[in-house]
Motif scaffolding. Structure first.
Motif, short mmCIF file in Angstrom:
data_model
loop_
_atom_site.label_atom_id
_atom_site.label_comp_id
_atom_site.label_asym_id
_atom_site.label_seq_id
_atom_site.Cartn_x
_atom_site.Cartn_y
_atom_site.Cartn_z
N UNK A 60 2.14 16.54 -37.59
CA UNK A 60 3.31 15.66 -37.66
C UNK A 60 3.10 14.58 -38.73
N UNK A 61 1.91 13.96 -38.71
CA UNK A 61 1.63 12.90 -39.68
C UNK A 61 1.74 13.42 -41.11
N UNK A 62 1.19 14.62 -41.34
CA UNK A 62 1.20 15.16 -42.70
C UNK A 62 2.61 15.58 -43.12
N UNK A 63 3.38 16.12 -42.16
CA UNK A 63 4.77 16.48 -42.47
C UNK A 63 5.56 15.23 -42.86
N UNK A 64 5.35 14.17 -42.06
CA UNK A 64 6.08 12.92 -42.31
C UNK A 64 5.64 12.28 -43.64
N UNK A 65 4.35 12.44 -43.95
CA UNK A 65 3.85 11.89 -45.21
C UNK A 65 4.48 12.62 -46.39
N UNK A 66 4.63 13.95 -46.24
CA UNK A 66 5.19 14.75 -47.33
C UNK A 66 6.70 14.54 -47.43
N UNK A 67 7.36 14.41 -46.27
CA UNK A 67 8.82 14.28 -46.27
C UNK A 67 9.23 13.36 -45.11
N UNK A 68 9.39 12.06 -45.40
CA UNK A 68 9.69 11.10 -44.32
C UNK A 68 10.98 11.45 -43.56
N UNK A 69 11.86 12.23 -44.15
CA UNK A 69 13.13 12.55 -43.49
C UNK A 69 13.07 13.80 -42.62
N UNK A 70 11.94 14.47 -42.58
CA UNK A 70 11.94 15.74 -41.87
C UNK A 70 12.13 15.50 -40.36
N UNK A 71 12.90 16.41 -39.76
CA UNK A 71 13.24 16.31 -38.34
C UNK A 71 12.22 17.13 -37.54
N UNK A 72 11.46 16.45 -36.70
CA UNK A 72 10.45 17.17 -35.92
C UNK A 72 10.68 16.92 -34.42
N UNK A 73 10.74 18.01 -33.68
CA UNK A 73 10.82 17.93 -32.22
C UNK A 73 9.51 18.51 -31.68
N UNK A 74 8.84 17.76 -30.82
CA UNK A 74 7.55 18.22 -30.32
C UNK A 74 7.74 19.21 -29.16
N UNK A 75 6.89 20.22 -29.15
CA UNK A 75 6.83 21.14 -28.01
C UNK A 75 5.67 20.70 -27.14
N UNK A 76 5.96 20.35 -25.89
CA UNK A 76 4.89 19.82 -25.05
C UNK A 76 4.78 20.59 -23.75
#
Lengths: 380, 135
Positions: B68-84
Motif C-alpha cells: 500500500x505504501x509503495x502504491x501510494x508513493x508511486x500514485x497518491x491518487x490510487x484507490x486501494x481497498x484492503x482485503x482483511x
C-alpha cells in the motif's frame, strides 16, 4: 511432557538447615544429630547473625532459639517472614521444656513447630523430616501450578493460531459453494444442489465453531478487552432479534419484544453484549418446537438491570444443569430443527456477562420452557 | 454496483482470488486483473493503471501495508481497498491512515462482501476525491 520430571525429589539434593542459637553446646548437639543424616548445616549465634546467614545460606529449614541476647527468636522469625513472605523456609523454635506454653503462643509469629530441650535425636529428626516434606510438597505444588499455567497459555495461543488459520480456507469453501449454488447459468441437478448445500452448511457450522474457539481463547488468555459505552438495551435487543428473525421464520417461531420506548440504558460493550443476546435468542429458537413464541423481557431499577429470554422448549434437565454454562457442556436436549450446537455458546455468554460484572442464570418456567436471565450492574 | 473500471485483485491465495473474482464478476465488474503478491501488484499497477486495487493485508514477501505504501508513493491518487480477515483486524486502522479507502472482510458471506464493496465504491465516486480514508 511429564511434569513430574521437573519436580525436585527429596533425595535429589541435600537439604540445608540453619541453626540459630547463642548456646554453642546446643549447636554442637543438633549438628551431631543432623550431620549424620546428610543435612548441610550453617550456624549463627544471634538473631541478627541468623538474618545475615539466612541471606547467604538460603536454608530449607531454620532451627531458631527463642531466648537470645539481642532480638529474640520470635522477633527474628517475624522479620524473616516479613522479608521473605510465603517463600520463607519453615522455622522451628528451640525451647527449654518449661517455655512450651510461650512457644505455642509464639507460633503465631510464623514458626511451624518447636523442639524442646534436652534434644531427643529421634524426635528432632522426625519433626525436621516432616516439615521438610511439607516444604517439598509445597515446592512441587508451586511448580505444578506454574507448569499448568504455562500449558494453559500455550493451549490458548495454539487455539488462537489454529482458529485464525482455519478461518480463511473455511470461508473460501463456503464462499465458493455460495457462488456455485446461486449460479443461474450452470445446470446443477437438484440432487447435486443438495450436496452443495451440505458443503455450504458444513463449512458454515465449522466456521461458527472456529469462531467460538477463537472467542474462548481470547477470553481464557485474559485478552478480552471490553469497550463499554452507554447504549439502549432495548435497541440492542431489537437489533439482535432482527438478525435472528430469518431463522425464527423458518420455524414459524415468533420473537416477541418489549414495547419500544425510551428503554433502559446500560453501559456495556455493545458488540459483546449483542453476542450474548444473539446466542440466547438463537438457543431459544433452536430448542423450541416450530411455531413457538420466544419472549424477551427487559427489567431495570436503580441498582441492576437486565433482560431475560423465555422459550417454549423442553427446559433444562435438572441433572445436567451444572453443565449448562461450562465449556463444551452440551445437554441431552436436542435442537428441534436439526440445528447445530458447539456447546461453547453459553460458556462464552457467561464469560462475557461476568466480564461486565453481571450474572447469567437459567430457570425452568412453570409448565414448559425455560428462561435465561442476564443481570447487569447499573454503572454510574 | 456502479463501477466500470479495471480492478486489480491482489491476494497470495489463489482460491481467494477466485472467490473474490467471481463475486466481482457477479456484480458486473467488467475487467479484473490479478496479482499473487506485492511485487507483482506494483508491476501490474505500473503497467495497467487499474482504477481500483483490492489488496490483501497478510501476504508473504511484501506485506499488504508495505505494498500500500509503495502504491501510494508511486500514485497518491490510487484507490486501494484492503482485503482483511479476522486475524488482520488490528492492522486495518493503520492501512486507513496510510490512505486505503476502506476494507472488506473476505471471510464474511458473499452478500456482505458485495454490500461493503458497493458502499466503498459509492463513497469514492460521490466524493470524487478518493484520498479520504473511510470512517
Amino acid at each position: 511432557m511429564d511434569p513430574t520430571d521437573k519436580i525436585p525429589a527429596p533425595e535429589r539434593r541435600s537439604r540445608k538447615i540453619l541453626i540459630v542459637d547463642d548456646d554453642r553446646l546446643n549447636i554442637r548437639i543438633l549438628g551431631g544429630i543432623l550431620r549424620n543424616e546428610g543435612y548441610v548445616l550453617a550456624e549463627a549465634d544471634s538473631g541478627e547473625h541468623g538474618m545475615e546467614a539466612y541471606e547467604k545460606f538460603r536454608p530449607d529449614l531454620v532451627l531458631l532459639d527463642v531466648m537470645m541476647p539481642g532480638i529474640d527468636g520470635f522477633e527474628t522469625c517475624r522479620r524473616l517472614k516479613q522479608v521473605h513472605g510465603d517463600n520463607c523456609a519453615p522455622i522451628i523454635f528451640i525451647t527449654a521444656r518449661n517455655e512450651s506454653d510461650d512457644v505455642v503462643a509464639g507460633l503465631t509469629a510464623g514458626g511451624v513447630d518447636y523442639l524442646p530441650k534436652p534434644f531427643k535425636a529421634r524426635q528432632v529428626l522426625a519433626r525436621i523430616r516432616t516439615h521438610l516434606q511439607n516444604q517439598i510438597l509445597a515446592e512441587q505444588q508451586k511448580l505444578l501450578v506454574e507448569q499448568l499455567n504455562k500449558a494453559d497459555a500455550a493451549k490458548n495461543r495454539f487455539l488462537g493460531m489454529a482458529a485464525h488459520d482455519l478461518r480463511n480456507p473455511l470461508s473460501t469453501i463456503r464462499g465458493l459453494a455460495e457462488i456455485l449454488r446461486e449460479s443461474t447459468d450452470s445446470r446443477i441437478a437438484p440432487a447435486d444442489l443438495e450436496l452443495l448445500d451440505g458443503i455450504h452448511d458444513t463449512s458454515q457450522s465449522m466456521l461458527n465453531l472456529v469462531d467460538e474457539l477463537l472467542d474462548l481463547s481470547v477470553i481464557e488468555s485474559g485478552e478480552l478487552r471490553l469497550e463499554p459505552k452507554p447504549c439502549s438495551l432495548t435497541d440492542l435487543i431489537a437489533k439482535c432479534a432482527g438478525l435472528r428473525s430469518g431463522d425464527a421464520a423458518k420455524k414459524r417461531t415468533r420473537i416477541v419484544l418489549p414495547a419500544a420506548g425510551p428503554g433502559i440504558r446500560v453501559t456495556v460493550d455493545p458488540a459483546k453484549m449483542q453476542q450474548v443476546v444473539d446466542n440466547l435468542l438463537s438457543n431459544a429458537v433452536k430448542y423450541s418446537p416450530p411455531g413457538s413464541t420466544v419472549t424477551v423481557v427487559i427489567h431495570g431499577d436503580s441498582r441492576r438491570c437486565g433482560f431475560a429470554v423465555q422459550d417454549q422448549g423442553p427446559g433444562i434437565p435438572e441433572k445436567e444443569r451444572h453443565r449448562l454454562f461450562s465449556d463444551f457442556g452440551r445437554l441431552s436436549v436436542k435442537p428441534t430443527g436439526g440445528e447445530k450446537s458447539t456447546g461453547l455458546g453459553l460458556a462464552i455468554c457467561r464469560k462475557i456477562v461476568e466480564a461486565h460484572q453481571g450474572t447469567i442464570t437459567a430457570e425452568n418456567l412453570p409448565g414448559r420452557g425455560c428462561e435465561f436471565s442476564v443481570a447487569l450492574p447499573v454503572l454510574s | 454496483m456502479n463501477f466500470t473500471g479495471t480492478i486489480l485483485l491482489v491476494d497470495d491465495e489463489p482460491h481467494i482470488r477466485k472467490f473474490i473474482g467471481l463475486v466481482l464478476r457477479q456484480v458486473g465488474a467488467p475487467r479484473i486483473i490479478e496479482a499473487g503478491d506485492g511485487e507483482e501488484a506494483l508491476a501490474v499497477y505500473q503497467r495497467e493503471h487499474p482504477d481500483l486495487v483490492l489488496l490483501d493485508i497478510n501476504m508473504p514477501g511484501l506485506t499488504g501495508v508495505e505494498t500500500l505504501q509503495q502504491l501510494k508513493a508511486a500514485d497518491p491518487d490510487c484507490l486501494v481497498v484492503m482485503l482483511t480477515s479476522l486475524a488482520s483486524r488490528q492492522i486495518v486502522e493503520e492501512t486507513l491512515a496510510l490512505g486505503a479507502v476502506g476494507y472488506i472482510r473476505k471471510d464474511t458471506p458473499k452478500d456482505e462482501i458485495i454490500r461493503t464493496l458497493s458502499e466503498i465504491i459509492a463513497n469514492c465516486l460521490d466524493a470524487g476525491e478518493p484520498a479520504e480514508p473511510a470512517p
